[in-house]
Design an enzyme around this catalytic site. Sequence first.
Site, short mmCIF file in Angstrom:
data_model
loop_
_atom_site.label_atom_id
_atom_site.label_comp_id
_atom_site.label_asym_id
_atom_site.label_seq_id
_atom_site.Cartn_x
_atom_site.Cartn_y
_atom_site.Cartn_z
N TYR A 466 0.83 -1.21 0.00
CA TYR A 466 0.00 0.00 0.00
C TYR A 466 0.87 1.26 0.00
O TYR A 466 0.87 2.02 -0.93
CB TYR A 466 -0.95 -0.02 1.19
N SER A 546 -6.41 1.19 -4.48
CA SER A 546 -6.56 2.60 -4.11
C SER A 546 -5.19 3.29 -4.22
O SER A 546 -4.62 3.35 -5.30
CB SER A 546 -7.16 2.71 -2.71
N ASP A 630 -17.76 3.70 -7.73
CA ASP A 630 -16.71 4.15 -6.81
C ASP A 630 -16.70 5.67 -6.78
O ASP A 630 -16.29 6.32 -7.74
CB ASP A 630 -15.34 3.62 -7.26
N HIS A 665 -15.89 1.40 -3.84
CA HIS A 665 -14.46 1.32 -3.56
C HIS A 665 -14.08 -0.01 -2.91
O HIS A 665 -12.90 -0.31 -2.77
CB HIS A 665 -14.06 2.49 -2.67
#
Length: 704
Positions: A466, A546, A630, A665
């Site tokens: 991430y 993301s 989203d 999302h």
Amino acid sequence: MACKQNDSKKQNIIASYPETKTVDTVDTYFGVQVKDPYRWLEDDRSPETEAWVVAENKATNTYLKQIPYRNDLKQRLSELWNYEKVGTPFIEGDYTYFYKNDGLQNQNVIYRKKGDSDTEVFLDPNTFSEDGTVSLGGLSFSKNGKILAYSVSEGGSDWRKVIIMDTETKEITEDTLVDIKFSGLSWYKNEGFYYSSYDKPKGSELSAKTDQHKVYYHKLGTPQSEDELIYGGTPEEKHRYTGAEVTEDDNYLLLSLSTSTSGNKLLIKNLSEPNSSFISILDHDNSDTNVLTNKDSKLILVTNLNAPNKKIVTVDASNPTPENWVDLIPETDQVLSPSTSGNYILAHYMVDAISKVKQYNLDGTLVREIKLPGLGTASSFGSKKDEKIEYFQFTNYYTPGSNYSLNIETGEVKSYWKPSIDFNSDAYESHQVFYTSKDGTKVPMMITHKKGLELNGKNPTILYAYGGFNISLTPSFSIPNAIWMEQGGIYAVPNLRGGGEYGKAWHDAGTKLQKQNVFDDFIAAGEYLIKNNYTASEYLAIRGGSNGGLLVGATMTQRPDLMQVALPAVGVLDMLRYHTFTSGAGWAYDFGTSEDNKEMFEYLKGYSPVHNVKPDIQYPATLVTTGDHDDRVVPAHSFKFAAELQDKQTGNNPVLIRIETDAGHGAGTPVSKIIDQYADIFGFTLYNMGFENLSNMVKTEAPK
């Protein structure tokens, strides 16, 4: 290994793409012209965009349905998913509540029990819609537990509705509250609750910018049109994120005010004095600070102000500014994430992303270290002041989440509930390594796989990360990852800079003009796995969602030779325009924006995935995934990136985009859709690594 390899790795399925038109849109930044040929795909309401989505999904499904073991993967995912999952119990009023899923239910069901009476279904979100796309957002009970306010999301949207229910009769007692976004629901006594929202934007509610968050108070028995505006109604009170919280004793209202995802101001109002005003605890957003609990007028706060790894301080509510703070639990070398349990503080520390928990009195005296079940992640701490038993969950990469009880007075930990699952955790292992990034920084990485794995450089490997927004990746069990490892796959998770594993300094080292550190850390993780014969480029897939989707997009455009497969999910991929959509401007602490100055613009353009797809380069086999609803990272990011790749890709590696309809999302996505998604993702990945079949995987009997 369950997967049988085809060493030639020549695939027979040829991807074909619909034609995507281009437009002559050009933006000028600091005198530099930047073309945006797929700008039209930003209009999520246009018939042209809708037709493009249908055509791309058709092309993607045409490819995926030819993968010979796609259905085998779906079957095995369904089999393994089909076990009972139980959340940690929590007490509200006279009842003990918990979430449970019998196995393949699209949404978790809330059950409850009073004393020795039978357990009953309290609220079943599976009844909200036939296909499971309307999901439960959150629960908030009045102080006596007799009234519930719960939020629901439709199609995965961040816009929520709030429904108010009598918990005894289970009857809806008021009209539904609407148009609520990025909000908790915090009760004042049993009279009403505070919530936050934006004015509904003009244009598309899925992509139009929202940046002035307002706090309202809803008094029970009154229409939403009469809700009192508490804060955020003037230009002087404008903040992008504003959250309200009432202390457990109902004496204080706290407001947290932010313009970005890091840093907040903090205000307090004495609710026991009817005409009191808000006073400032913090009048700047140079730290992340919140009130943990209070004892009468004594506030206990957790902060990283002048303490990058966080500390706990106390101050009197009448004079609460930082110069009056007194350290209660000082900062340590490990990152602190505390909660309150009964009349104690549980100080949760991360030691190289592994949980360690210490119990303190409210005066800061150490009581004990809590003996955890093993090395992994302990979570879900937090109970009311009058409670004596704390429930928490423990997990790691190969152990499904199990619930434990903690006697707060004695420190005794007992097993409360463990799942019965068709997965042999004892056959797997995790180990942590520290590798060196480009600039010499040591970065930790957890590597999980079957015991006895041969390091022959041919193991299918997913590298997942991430690297942003102060978010920490700690060990946790995932059914899809278990399926991946069953096939002999390796699952590797590095803790990149930009995350929160080592506090604010680690986070800041991966933001703005230092964002490249994150990509370098990720690239170095892949190189470590290859150098040490865990895998090779031909068997390496990179994955992230993301901000992690940005990570994948930037890495595959900078080092397309490093991996065979790229899997960017719901990614932030247009770094020049991300801040113009929905709440995107709130991410500027991590990214900066193209409007800040020329240096920031050039830096963003230098790694923005949409702007760095080059002709005459063979990019890895790529499956972009997003949801058409989203409204956090709008799907236009993924649309434009996929269009650029399809236009410029050289060679036969496929570039596909899978657009989930009626999905956002990620939160609240029904189990049936998740299973379909992972069957496609893993099928695409293994097929493009050259695996012909999945022998020894699927059981002969269908799941019962």
